[in-house]
Design a protein around this motif. Structure first.
Motif, PDB file in Angstrom:
ATOM      1  N   UNK A  71      18.673 -17.331   3.950  1.00 23.74           N
ATOM      2  CA  UNK A  71      18.795 -16.236   2.998  1.00 23.74           C
ATOM      3  C   UNK A  71      19.032 -14.938   3.759  1.00 23.74           C
ATOM      4  N   UNK A  72      19.863 -14.077   3.211  1.00 20.03           N
ATOM      5  CA  UNK A  72      20.112 -12.779   3.833  1.00 20.03           C
ATOM      6  C   UNK A  72      18.965 -11.846   3.454  1.00 20.03           C
ATOM      7  N   UNK A  73      18.106 -11.455   4.413  1.00 24.85           N
ATOM      8  CA  UNK A  73      16.943 -10.630   4.080  1.00 24.85           C
ATOM      9  C   UNK A  73      17.309  -9.263   3.512  1.00 24.85           C
ATOM     10  N   UNK A  78      14.947  -6.132   3.369  1.00 28.73           N
ATOM     11  CA  UNK A  78      14.530  -6.215   4.762  1.00 28.73           C
ATOM     12  C   UNK A  78      15.747  -6.101   5.685  1.00 28.73           C
ATOM     13  N   UNK A  79      15.487  -5.812   6.955  1.00 30.27           N
ATOM     14  CA  UNK A  79      16.569  -5.715   7.925  1.00 30.27           C
ATOM     15  C   UNK A  79      17.028  -7.115   8.332  1.00 30.27           C
ATOM     16  N   UNK A  80      18.264  -7.209   8.797  1.00 31.84           N
ATOM     17  CA  UNK A  80      18.823  -8.473   9.249  1.00 31.84           C
ATOM     18  C   UNK A  80      18.345  -8.760  10.669  1.00 31.84           C
ATOM     19  N   UNK A  81      17.601  -9.848  10.835  1.00 28.90           N
ATOM     20  CA  UNK A  81      17.116 -10.245  12.161  1.00 28.90           C
ATOM     21  C   UNK A  81      18.245 -10.940  12.924  1.00 28.90           C
ATOM     22  N   UNK A  82      18.329 -10.746  14.258  1.00 26.22           N
ATOM     23  CA  UNK A  82      19.427 -11.355  15.030  1.00 26.22           C
ATOM     24  C   UNK A  82      19.494 -12.879  14.914  1.00 26.22           C
ATOM     25  N   UNK A  83      18.371 -13.525  14.630  1.00 26.89           N
ATOM     26  CA  UNK A  83      18.354 -14.993  14.552  1.00 26.89           C
ATOM     27  C   UNK A  83      18.881 -15.527  13.225  1.00 26.89           C
ATOM     28  N   UNK A  84      19.015 -14.657  12.235  1.00 27.50           N
ATOM     29  CA  UNK A  84      19.398 -15.103  10.895  1.00 27.50           C
ATOM     30  C   UNK A  84      20.886 -15.440  10.844  1.00 27.50           C
ATOM     31  N   UNK A  85      21.182 -16.610  10.309  1.00 30.58           N
ATOM     32  CA  UNK A  85      22.562 -17.050  10.062  1.00 30.58           C
ATOM     33  C   UNK A  85      22.719 -17.203   8.559  1.00 30.58           C
ATOM     34  N   UNK A  86      23.170 -16.132   7.882  1.00 33.09           N
ATOM     35  CA  UNK A  86      23.101 -16.112   6.422  1.00 33.09           C
ATOM     36  C   UNK A  86      23.998 -17.138   5.740  1.00 33.09           C
ATOM     37  N   UNK A  87      23.550 -17.559   4.573  1.00 37.49           N
ATOM     38  CA  UNK A  87      24.401 -18.319   3.675  1.00 37.49           C
ATOM     39  C   UNK A  87      25.669 -17.525   3.385  1.00 37.49           C
ATOM     40  N   UNK A  88      26.746 -18.214   3.068  1.00 35.29           N
ATOM     41  CA  UNK A  88      27.922 -17.514   2.580  1.00 35.29           C
ATOM     42  C   UNK A  88      27.518 -16.735   1.329  1.00 35.29           C
ATOM     43  N   UNK A  89      27.928 -15.469   1.206  1.00 33.57           N
ATOM     44  CA  UNK A  89      27.547 -14.673   0.035  1.00 33.57           C
ATOM     45  C   UNK A  89      27.924 -15.323  -1.294  1.00 33.57           C
TER      46      UNK A  89
END
Length: 250
Positions: A71-73, A78-89
Motif C-alpha cells: 500500500x502507498x502510505x 504518511x511519508x513514502x519509506x524507501x523500502x515500499x514498493x507500491x501497488x500500481x495506482x
C-alpha cells in the motif's frame, strides 16, 4: 441442495511497458482455494467506478482481498519509506473502493497479505512500514530467495484461526516487510509470530464476519490446515446467506 456462494476476488494490475500491453492477473492459488472450499470464484479486474463496483457486489456473497505489493502510505497521510514498493495506482484505487463498499454493506470478507493490511487501515488502524526498522528484533518475515519462507505462529484458541490450527506448533508461509501496528477498532488480534508481529485479525462486530491473515494460506507451500481457512470462510459466508434467506421469509 445448498447453493455454492459466489466469492469475489480482486485482481492485480500491471501497466503497459515497451511492447507489452497492460494486463490484470491473479495467482491461481486464490481461486483454486475457493473452488476447493466449495465456493465459486468471481474475479473482478481493477475498476475506478464506484457504481460499477457497487453493482458487482450486489450479486456476490463474500469477498477475498488478495495479497500483492505494498500500500502507498501517502494515501493515508504518511511519508513514502524507501523500502515500499507500491501497488500500481490503478489497483490500489480499485481496492480502496472495494473495501469501502464491502465494509459499508458488512459483506463477509477475508483479507490476505496486503488485503489484510488494507482492511485494517480502512477501518482505522495503521501499519509498520518496514519491520526491520520498526521492529529490529523481529525474525525474518520475507526471504527473497525463498517464496515459500515459513515461520511459527502463536494462535488465540477462541478464534476462527484457533479452530483451524488447534494446539501445538504451527508454521505458515510468510513474505512481507510491512505489518499491522495499531489494530483497527472492532477487530482483535488472533495470531502473532513469536516475535510479536501480528499475523491474523478477526472482527469482534456482531454484524460483520471479517478476518485477515498476514501469512498466505493460498500459496504453493500451504498445508492442509492452511486450506481450512478458506473452508471456514466459505462456511461463514453460507451462514450469512442463510440468515438473509430467513429474514426474507419473515
Amino acid at each position: 441442495m445448498t447453493c455454492k456462494p459466489l466469492i469475489g476476488l480482486n485482481a492485480d494490475y500491471r501497466a503497459a511497458a515497451r511492447n507489452m500491453p497492460a494486463y490484470s492477473y491473479i495467482a491461481a492459488g486464490y481461486f483454486q482455494s475457493v473452488i476447493a472450499a466449495g465456493g465459486i470464484p468471481v474475479v473482478l479486474p481493477p475498476m475506478d467506478d464506484p457504481e460499477s463496483i457497487h453493482e458487482a457486489l450486489e450479486v456476490i456473497h463474500g469477498f477475498i482481498m488478495i495479497g500483492g505489493a505494498d500500500l502507498d502510505p501517502r494515501n493515508d497521510g504518511f511519508m513514502l519509506h524507501p523500502s515500499v514498493r507500491p501497488l500500481d495506482p490503478v489497483r490500489e484505487t480499485s481496492d480502496r473502493l472495494l473495501v469501502a463498499d464491502i465494509a459499508e454493506r458488512r459483506m463477509p470478507v477475508l483479507g490476505i497479505g496486503t488485503g489484510m493490511q488494507l482492511l485494517n487501515v480502512h477501518q482505522g488502524g495503521n501499519l509498520f512500514l518496514h519491520i526491520k526498522e520498526d521492529l529490529p528484533n523481529a525474525v525474518p518475515h520475507h526471504d527473497p530467495q525463498d517464496p515459500n519462507h515459513r515461520h511459527t505462529l502463536n494462535v488465540e484458541g477462541d478464534s476462527l484461526i484457533g479452530r483451524v490450527y488447534g494446539d501445538g506448533e504451527i508454521r505458515v508461509s510468510s513474505r512481507h516487510h510491512m505489518a499491522i501496528d495499531e489494530v483497527a477498532p472492532g477487530f482483535r488480534v488472533t495470531a502473532k509470530c513469536p516475535d510479536g508481529v501480528i499475523e491474523a485479525i478477526e472482527s469482534e462486530m456482531m454484524d460483520w464476519f471479517a478476518l485477515g491473515t498476514q501469512f498466505h494460506p493460498e500459496c504453493g507451500a500451504a498445508s492442509a490446515l492452511d486450506v481450512r481457512i478458506f473452508e471456514e470462510f466459505i462456511d461463514g459466508v453460507r451462514e450469512r446467506m442463510n440468515q438473509e434467506d430467513l429474514r426474507l421469509v419473515a
